[in-house]
Design a protein around this motif. Structure first.
Motif, PDB file in Angstrom:
ATOM      1  N   ASP A  56       0.809  -1.204   0.000  1.00 45.75           N
ATOM      2  CA  ASP A  56       0.000   0.000   0.000  1.00 45.75           C
ATOM      3  C   ASP A  56       0.848   1.262   0.000  1.00 45.75           C
ATOM      4  O   ASP A  56       1.565   1.535   0.955  1.00 45.75           O
ATOM      5  N   GLU A  57       0.776   2.000  -1.076  1.00 42.16           N
ATOM      6  CA  GLU A  57       1.431   3.283  -1.262  1.00 42.16           C
ATOM      7  C   GLU A  57       2.948   3.210  -1.370  1.00 42.16           C
ATOM      8  O   GLU A  57       3.608   4.233  -1.472  1.00 42.16           O
ATOM      9  N   GLY A  58       3.541   2.028  -1.336  1.00 37.39           N
ATOM     10  CA  GLY A  58       4.990   1.901  -1.468  1.00 37.39           C
ATOM     11  C   GLY A  58       5.411   1.907  -2.924  1.00 37.39           C
ATOM     12  O   GLY A  58       4.680   1.485  -3.814  1.00 37.39           O
ATOM     13  N   THR A  59       6.606   2.397  -3.170  1.00 39.50           N
ATOM     14  CA  THR A  59       7.145   2.454  -4.521  1.00 39.50           C
ATOM     15  C   THR A  59       7.521   1.060  -5.001  1.00 39.50           C
ATOM     16  O   THR A  59       8.078   0.257  -4.239  1.00 39.50           O
ATOM     17  N   CYS A  60       7.245   0.776  -6.257  1.00 40.89           N
ATOM     18  CA  CYS A  60       7.551  -0.514  -6.872  1.00 40.89           C
ATOM     19  C   CYS A  60       9.022  -0.873  -6.645  1.00 40.89           C
ATOM     20  O   CYS A  60       9.919  -0.060  -6.870  1.00 40.89           O
ATOM     21  N   GLY A  61       9.278  -2.100  -6.226  1.00 43.61           N
ATOM     22  CA  GLY A  61      10.630  -2.567  -5.968  1.00 43.61           C
ATOM     23  C   GLY A  61      11.511  -2.580  -7.199  1.00 43.61           C
ATOM     24  O   GLY A  61      12.724  -2.380  -7.098  1.00 43.61           O
ATOM     25  N   ALA A  62      10.943  -2.815  -8.364  1.00 47.42           N
ATOM     26  CA  ALA A  62      11.735  -2.776  -9.590  1.00 47.42           C
ATOM     27  C   ALA A  62      12.341  -1.396  -9.776  1.00 47.42           C
ATOM     28  O   ALA A  62      13.515  -1.245 -10.142  1.00 47.42           O
ATOM     29  N   LEU A  63      11.565  -0.379  -9.490  1.00 45.27           N
ATOM     30  CA  LEU A  63      12.036   0.998  -9.623  1.00 45.27           C
ATOM     31  C   LEU A  63      13.065   1.328  -8.542  1.00 45.27           C
ATOM     32  O   LEU A  63      14.115   1.901  -8.840  1.00 45.27           O
ATOM     33  N   THR A  64      12.800   0.960  -7.297  1.00 43.26           N
ATOM     34  CA  THR A  64      13.766   1.264  -6.233  1.00 43.26           C
ATOM     35  C   THR A  64      15.069   0.504  -6.440  1.00 43.26           C
ATOM     36  O   THR A  64      16.153   1.037  -6.201  1.00 43.26           O
ATOM     37  N   GLY A  65      14.990  -0.731  -6.911  1.00 39.40           N
ATOM     38  CA  GLY A  65      16.200  -1.498  -7.196  1.00 39.40           C
ATOM     39  C   GLY A  65      17.029  -0.856  -8.289  1.00 39.40           C
ATOM     40  O   GLY A  65      18.260  -0.764  -8.196  1.00 39.40           O
ATOM     41  N   ALA A  66      16.354  -0.381  -9.332  1.00 36.94           N
ATOM     42  CA  ALA A  66      17.053   0.272 -10.438  1.00 36.94           C
ATOM     43  C   ALA A  66      17.687   1.590  -9.995  1.00 36.94           C
ATOM     44  O   ALA A  66      18.808   1.915 -10.407  1.00 36.94           O
ATOM     45  N   ILE A  67      17.004   2.329  -9.139  1.00 32.62           N
ATOM     46  CA  ILE A  67      17.551   3.592  -8.643  1.00 32.62           C
ATOM     47  C   ILE A  67      18.772   3.332  -7.751  1.00 32.62           C
ATOM     48  O   ILE A  67      19.780   4.040  -7.851  1.00 32.62           O
ATOM     49  N   MET A  68      18.700   2.305  -6.921  1.00 31.97           N
ATOM     50  CA  MET A  68      19.872   1.949  -6.117  1.00 31.97           C
ATOM     51  C   MET A  68      21.053   1.594  -7.012  1.00 31.97           C
ATOM     52  O   MET A  68      22.193   1.977  -6.735  1.00 31.97           O
ATOM     53  N   ALA A  69      20.781   0.860  -8.084  1.00 35.72           N
ATOM     54  CA  ALA A  69      21.848   0.481  -9.015  1.00 35.72           C
ATOM     55  C   ALA A  69      22.488   1.714  -9.631  1.00 35.72           C
ATOM     56  O   ALA A  69      23.718   1.793  -9.735  1.00 35.72           O
ATOM     57  N   LEU A  70      21.671   2.682 -10.046  1.00 36.40           N
ATOM     58  CA  LEU A  70      22.226   3.917 -10.599  1.00 36.40           C
ATOM     59  C   LEU A  70      23.167   4.582  -9.603  1.00 36.40           C
ATOM     60  O   LEU A  70      24.241   5.067  -9.973  1.00 36.40           O
ATOM     61  N   GLY A  71      22.787   4.595  -8.349  1.00 34.87           N
ATOM     62  CA  GLY A  71      23.620   5.200  -7.318  1.00 34.87           C
ATOM     63  C   GLY A  71      24.907   4.444  -7.076  1.00 34.87           C
ATOM     64  O   GLY A  71      25.959   5.046  -6.836  1.00 34.87           O
ATOM     65  N   LEU A  72      24.850   3.133  -7.148  1.00 34.19           N
ATOM     66  CA  LEU A  72      26.040   2.323  -6.896  1.00 34.19           C
ATOM     67  C   LEU A  72      27.043   2.335  -8.042  1.00 34.19           C
ATOM     68  O   LEU A  72      28.245   2.228  -7.816  1.00 34.19           O
ATOM     69  N   ILE A  73      26.549   2.450  -9.252  1.00 33.74           N
ATOM     70  CA  ILE A  73      27.469   2.378 -10.388  1.00 33.74           C
ATOM     71  C   ILE A  73      27.795   3.745 -10.986  1.00 33.74           C
ATOM     72  O   ILE A  73      28.699   3.860 -11.789  1.00 33.74           O
ATOM     73  N   GLY A  74      27.089   4.764 -10.549  1.00 31.79           N
ATOM     74  CA  GLY A  74      27.365   6.116 -11.027  1.00 31.79           C
ATOM     75  C   GLY A  74      28.465   6.776 -10.214  1.00 31.79           C
ATOM     76  O   GLY A  74      28.850   6.299  -9.147  1.00 31.79           O
TER      77      GLY A  74
END
Length: 129
Positions: A56-74
């Motif tokens: 309920d109202e939480g952001t999709c895990g696919a999106l949060t996982g992808a955003i974390m990846a951007l942060g880790l590899i950027g």
């Protein structure tokens, strides 16, 4: 980054991992990332099911996982922020929402989950070329 390999890895990981884990792990497995797959799985574990399995109202895990990846590899905060905004907008345009409860019908219909993970992995692969 080999997009086909990223997508294959995400799809395989999705068989046993959450959306956030499989997306983060699949992307980072194919990029320069200092964390192990086990560490990535732990990092993403709280983001599954719209954050903590709340749906309920939480952001999709696919999106949060992808955003974390951007942060880790950027390596540039401004670029990561810009890429995140582009990913967010493309994801929202495709699925009409970024909320797990909307996409998965509050966790009752997870038929789009793997597709969401693959879409996020595809967009990230294009963004970090």
């Amino acid at each position: 980054m080999n997009k086909e390999k990223v997508l294959k890895d995400i799809e395989e990981l999705r068989e046993s991992k959450s959306c956030s884990q499989s997306t983060l792990m699949g992307i980072c497995k194919n990029a320069d990332c200092d964390l192990t797959q086990e560490q990535l799985a732990i990092l993403a574990s709280g983001f599954g099911g719209g954050m903590g399995g709340t749906f309920d109202e939480g952001t999709c895990g696919a999106l949060t996982g992808a955003i974390m990846a951007l942060g880790l590899i950027g390596n540039d905060g401004g670029e990561i922020s810009s890429q995140t905004k582009e990913l967010f907008n493309k994801f929202k345009d495709k699925y009409s929402s970024v909320r797990c409860d909307v996409i998965s019908k509050n966790g009752d219909d997870k038929s789009l989950c793997t597709e969401c993970c693959l879409f996020a992995g595809d967009v990230v692969s294009d963004l970090i070329k």
